[in-house]
Scaffold this motif. Structure first.
Motif, PDB file in Angstrom:
ATOM      1  N   ALA A  81       8.524  -8.055  -9.581  1.00 43.92           N
ATOM      2  CA  ALA A  81       8.613  -7.934  -8.127  1.00 43.92           C
ATOM      3  C   ALA A  81       9.230  -6.602  -7.749  1.00 43.92           C
ATOM      4  O   ALA A  81       8.774  -5.919  -6.831  1.00 43.92           O
ATOM      5  CB  ALA A  81       9.452  -9.072  -7.560  1.00 43.92           C
ATOM      6  N   TYR A  82      10.243  -6.221  -8.510  1.00 46.72           N
ATOM      7  CA  TYR A  82      10.934  -4.956  -8.263  1.00 46.72           C
ATOM      8  C   TYR A  82       9.976  -3.781  -8.432  1.00 46.72           C
ATOM      9  O   TYR A  82       9.885  -2.894  -7.599  1.00 46.72           O
ATOM     10  CB  TYR A  82      12.101  -4.857  -9.243  1.00 46.72           C
ATOM     11  CG  TYR A  82      12.845  -3.553  -9.202  1.00 46.72           C
ATOM     12  CD1 TYR A  82      13.707  -3.262  -8.159  1.00 46.72           C
ATOM     13  CD2 TYR A  82      12.695  -2.640 -10.234  1.00 46.72           C
ATOM     14  CE1 TYR A  82      14.397  -2.068  -8.146  1.00 46.72           C
ATOM     15  CE2 TYR A  82      13.376  -1.442 -10.221  1.00 46.72           C
ATOM     16  CZ  TYR A  82      14.227  -1.157  -9.173  1.00 46.72           C
ATOM     17  OH  TYR A  82      14.903   0.023  -9.157  1.00 46.72           O
ATOM     18  N   LYS A  83       9.227  -3.820  -9.547  1.00 46.24           N
ATOM     19  CA  LYS A  83       8.316  -2.707  -9.829  1.00 46.24           C
ATOM     20  C   LYS A  83       7.113  -2.699  -8.890  1.00 46.24           C
ATOM     21  O   LYS A  83       6.484  -1.676  -8.702  1.00 46.24           O
ATOM     22  CB  LYS A  83       7.852  -2.777 -11.278  1.00 46.24           C
ATOM     23  CG  LYS A  83       8.953  -2.433 -12.253  1.00 46.24           C
ATOM     24  CD  LYS A  83       8.364  -1.884 -13.530  1.00 46.24           C
ATOM     25  CE  LYS A  83       9.421  -1.206 -14.351  1.00 46.24           C
ATOM     26  NZ  LYS A  83       8.837  -0.415 -15.429  1.00 46.24           N
ATOM     27  N   ASN A  96      12.720 -14.458  -3.716  1.00 46.83           N
ATOM     28  CA  ASN A  96      11.871 -15.646  -3.787  1.00 46.83           C
ATOM     29  C   ASN A  96      11.041 -15.671  -5.063  1.00 46.83           C
ATOM     30  O   ASN A  96      10.876 -16.711  -5.687  1.00 46.83           O
ATOM     31  CB  ASN A  96      10.943 -15.707  -2.578  1.00 46.83           C
ATOM     32  CG  ASN A  96      11.632 -16.323  -1.383  1.00 46.83           C
ATOM     33  OD1 ASN A  96      12.669 -16.964  -1.528  1.00 46.83           O
ATOM     34  ND2 ASN A  96      11.072 -16.116  -0.213  1.00 46.83           N
ATOM     35  N   MET A  97      10.519 -14.521  -5.443  1.00 45.73           N
ATOM     36  CA  MET A  97       9.691 -14.478  -6.645  1.00 45.73           C
ATOM     37  C   MET A  97      10.532 -14.770  -7.884  1.00 45.73           C
ATOM     38  O   MET A  97      10.115 -15.503  -8.778  1.00 45.73           O
ATOM     39  CB  MET A  97       9.011 -13.122  -6.779  1.00 45.73           C
ATOM     40  CG  MET A  97       8.104 -13.057  -7.987  1.00 45.73           C
ATOM     41  SD  MET A  97       6.808 -11.841  -7.792  1.00 45.73           S
ATOM     42  CE  MET A  97       6.214 -11.705  -9.465  1.00 45.73           C
ATOM     43  N   ALA A  98      11.749 -14.208  -7.924  1.00 45.07           N
ATOM     44  CA  ALA A  98      12.628 -14.463  -9.060  1.00 45.07           C
ATOM     45  C   ALA A  98      12.974 -15.950  -9.144  1.00 45.07           C
ATOM     46  O   ALA A  98      12.898 -16.569 -10.203  1.00 45.07           O
ATOM     47  CB  ALA A  98      13.889 -13.630  -8.926  1.00 45.07           C
ATOM     48  N   GLU A 150       2.575 -13.745  -5.581  1.00 48.23           N
ATOM     49  CA  GLU A 150       3.729 -14.130  -6.395  1.00 48.23           C
ATOM     50  C   GLU A 150       3.347 -15.225  -7.404  1.00 48.23           C
ATOM     51  O   GLU A 150       3.694 -15.152  -8.576  1.00 48.23           O
ATOM     52  CB  GLU A 150       4.871 -14.668  -5.525  1.00 48.23           C
ATOM     53  CG  GLU A 150       5.592 -13.615  -4.696  1.00 48.23           C
ATOM     54  CD  GLU A 150       4.992 -13.461  -3.310  1.00 48.23           C
ATOM     55  OE1 GLU A 150       3.756 -13.651  -3.163  1.00 48.23           O
ATOM     56  OE2 GLU A 150       5.746 -13.156  -2.367  1.00 48.23           O
ATOM     57  N   ILE A 151       2.622 -16.233  -6.920  1.00 48.41           N
ATOM     58  CA  ILE A 151       2.276 -17.350  -7.795  1.00 48.41           C
ATOM     59  C   ILE A 151       1.327 -16.889  -8.892  1.00 48.41           C
ATOM     60  O   ILE A 151       1.496 -17.227 -10.065  1.00 48.41           O
ATOM     61  CB  ILE A 151       1.629 -18.506  -6.983  1.00 48.41           C
ATOM     62  CG1 ILE A 151       2.599 -18.974  -5.897  1.00 48.41           C
ATOM     63  CG2 ILE A 151       1.231 -19.659  -7.905  1.00 48.41           C
ATOM     64  CD1 ILE A 151       2.086 -20.142  -5.093  1.00 48.41           C
ATOM     65  N   ARG A 152       0.360 -16.074  -8.511  1.00 53.69           N
ATOM     66  CA  ARG A 152      -0.614 -15.608  -9.510  1.00 53.69           C
ATOM     67  C   ARG A 152       0.073 -14.746 -10.566  1.00 53.69           C
ATOM     68  O   ARG A 152      -0.235 -14.850 -11.754  1.00 53.69           O
ATOM     69  CB  ARG A 152      -1.728 -14.814  -8.820  1.00 53.69           C
ATOM     70  CG  ARG A 152      -2.422 -15.584  -7.702  1.00 53.69           C
ATOM     71  CD  ARG A 152      -3.750 -14.952  -7.319  1.00 53.69           C
ATOM     72  NE  ARG A 152      -3.677 -13.519  -7.142  1.00 53.69           N
ATOM     73  CZ  ARG A 152      -3.643 -12.892  -5.963  1.00 53.69           C
ATOM     74  NH1 ARG A 152      -3.684 -13.595  -4.849  1.00 53.69           N
ATOM     75  NH2 ARG A 152      -3.601 -11.588  -5.901  1.00 53.69           N
ATOM     76  N   MET A 153       1.024 -13.917 -10.143  1.00 56.36           N
ATOM     77  CA  MET A 153       1.715 -13.067 -11.103  1.00 56.36           C
ATOM     78  C   MET A 153       2.626 -13.895 -12.006  1.00 56.36           C
ATOM     79  O   MET A 153       2.734 -13.633 -13.204  1.00 56.36           O
ATOM     80  CB  MET A 153       2.544 -11.993 -10.382  1.00 56.36           C
ATOM     81  CG  MET A 153       1.711 -10.948  -9.679  1.00 56.36           C
ATOM     82  SD  MET A 153       0.367 -10.328 -10.681  1.00 56.36           S
ATOM     83  CE  MET A 153       0.834  -8.683 -10.991  1.00 56.36           C
TER      84      MET A 153
END
Lengths: 421, 130
Positions: free
Chosen positions: A159-161, A171-173, A268-271
């Motif tokens: 997410a950061y990159k 949220n992603m984390a 986010e979910i796909r990653m």
């Protein structure tokens, strides 16, 4: 021959004293630091004592570290942070296992935890942050909590990159961290079973996605309001969905086809789904041994257009390959790959169709894991040889790498074609 | 007589493939679930496996990988039947170790030739000798 002669200082960069003073807390480096004579002054994996740094510098010692391309990250690890994260995860998980539910406080707790790591990541922004966390996580034994902590960190770095803002990143984390929370509802014997699962056991395993959603959906704040964001709940239920062949859970209401459904999922979910598979491949589990990062990345690439959307896979590899694979890329000189591009259909010029070509990698470009220089020699869509062309993938915006050939028999066949091209 | 294990969940298509193969003197066993597939494959030690790529609810590649990694089945040649004209799917099948990919629509002569080619020579009366 003196030791000095064997050290090529051009491959190293000098570290100023400020580098050390900026390291907050107890920090461990994942690379050796050497002095001007080439002798190791601080070994990788050992905590750095600031007083020692100052003392050594007063004696005239200069510090060098291996030169790394910017995107590789400098791998500064905060060991206590990882330890704490894994311990906390274990604590939260065992309590959720006992009570079957997650309390609002526990949710806040995991939130706070990831927060501290995110803040750390921001502080060390210039230095590439806690990317080394990933590698260290691999040292842990495989438990659901270690996998969860892994995914939390992997998702966060990704997410950061990818340049997400702070809320989205958090949220992603969290989504990565809590994606398997539903596994707590699955019997331990099923989770750790080495042999083939019976169909009952398999159904139980599949249920962990819905179970996870329920646990997260039941977390309510003091006023009874729902606390967990949709992305986090969505990850719990959909992280086993696949692009072309469904995955599970199957067919929620109003879903027309697997591909449109999958494309509509938040990025986010796909990653996280990709991170999940990557982590599973590169971690040893009761039923398989761990693969090297390089093999893992190649496998991920070969799942594109099938399990995952090609563009997601490419952005995953582009962002994380060098970090995960210790600075090396995924592809090597001599590898055979398949390139995908789009062309107008012969039957109907208004319609687009994919064009597949076989190519061989002539040389790789450092820091650009999926943009090598290639030699295209075969048009696979029309099944015909073409006059070979050389392409630098860094400047080709029409072709994308979609497969890397690993099968020996296929490689041999392609080699014969390439020679006669 | 070469023994072929046919793993296919569509009864009609399976019957069609079976009749073509039997007319060419193959001994065909048909199973329609992955669980039966493992049992039969281990019990009968077939000379070749013919498998539907898009198996209902089970990822075809995953099933192939599992069959391939089961002791006793690692060397059994297998062909994949694919209903889709998707280049990547065929490539993935070959990548995962399939000896051949048979695409729809099926040309009977071509199909039998290919099956003879992948079965060990002694079983098909030396059909794949040059």
């Amino acid at each position: 021959m003196s030791e000095q002669a064997t050290i090529d200082l051009a491959r190293f960069q000098e570290l100023k004293l400020s580098f050390f003073t900026k390291l907050s807390g107890e920090k461990v480096l994942t690379f050796d630091i050497i002095d001007q004579s080439g002798a190791v002054v601080f070994e990788a994996g050992i905590a750095i004592d600031q007083n020692e740094v100052v003392a050594k510098s007063q004696q005239g010692c200069r510090f060098f570290m291996p030169k790394v391309v910017e995107s590789y990250g400098h791998e500064i690890v905060s060991r206590p942070a990882i330890q704490k994260l894994a311990d906390e995860t274990r604590e939260i998980y065992s309590s959720v296992r006992a009570t079957g539910a997650m309390s609002y406080e526990q949710f806040l707790q995991s939130n706070a935890h990831l927060h501290s790591i995110i803040d750390g990541l921001r502080q060390e922004d210039r230095l590439g942050g806690c990317l080394g966390l990933l590698r260290d996580m691999e040292d842990f034994d495989y438990y659901t909590y270690a996998h969860s902590a892994n995914l939390g960190v992997l998702a966060m770095v990704l997410a950061y990159k990818l340049g997400y803002d702070k809320t989205r990143m958090r949220n992603m984390a969290l989504a990565g961290y809590l994606h398997d929370i539903g596994k707590l509802g699955v019997q331990r014997e099923v989770l750790s079973k080495a042999g083939r699962l019976t169909s009952d056991e398999y159904n139980q395993l599949v249920e962990h996605t819905r179970m996870g959603y329920r646990i997260l959906d039941n977390i309510t704040g003091p006023g009874g309001q729902k606390m967990v964001s949709d992305v986090i709940k969505g990850t719990a239920i959909f992280h086993h969905r696949k692009y072309k062949n469904m995955g599970y859970p199957f067919r929620p209401a109003r879903e027309r086809n697997s591909e449109t459904f999958y494309r509509a999922l938040p990025e986010e979910i796909r990653m996280i789904a990709i991170c999940d598979v990557y982590d599973a491949i590169t971690t040893s589990t009761p039923y398989r041994t761990a693969e090297e990062p390089r093999t893992g990345l190649r496998k991920i690439l070969n799942l594109s257009n099938h399990y995952f959307i090609l563009d997601d896979v490419l952005s995953f590899i582009k962002t994380l390959a060098c970090t995960l694979n210790k600075g090396k890329g995924v592809l090597d000189r001599g590898d055979f790959i398949v390139l995908e591009s789009v062309r107008s259909s012969r039957d109907n010029p208004n319609q687009k169709e994919p064009l597949y070509e076989f190519a061989r990698i002539m040389s790789t470009n450092s820091g650009r894991p999926i943009e090598p220089n290639v030699h295209i020699f075969f048009n696979a869509s029309d099944n015909k040889k073409i006059r070979s062309i050389e392409v630098d993938m860094r400047h080709d915006y029409t072709r994308k790498i979609v497969r890397v050939i690993t099968n020996e028999r296929l490689t041999e066949r392609l080699r014969r074609h390439a020679l006669s091209a | 007589m070469a023994r072929v294990l046919l793993i296919y969940d569509n009864e009609a298509v399976a019957g069609f493939l079976k009749s073509i193969l039997e007319a060419a003197a193959f001994d065909v066993t048909h199973v329609s679930t992955p669980f039966d597939a493992f049992r039969e494959a281990l019990q009968r030690a077939p000379d070749a496996i013919l498998i539907d790529f898009y198996y209902k609810n089970v990822d075809g590649l995953y099933l192939i990988e599992k069959l391939r990694s089961t002791a006793g089945l690692t060397d059994v040649p297998f062909a994949v039947v694919s209903e889709e004209r998707d280049f990547l799917l065929s490539l993935d099948a070959l990548e995962s170790g399939a000896n051949d990919v048979i695409r729809y629509p099926i040309n009977e002569d071509d199909f039998i030739d290919r099956m003879k080619k992948i079965c060990p020579a002694q079983r098909t009366g030396g059909a794949n000798e040059p």
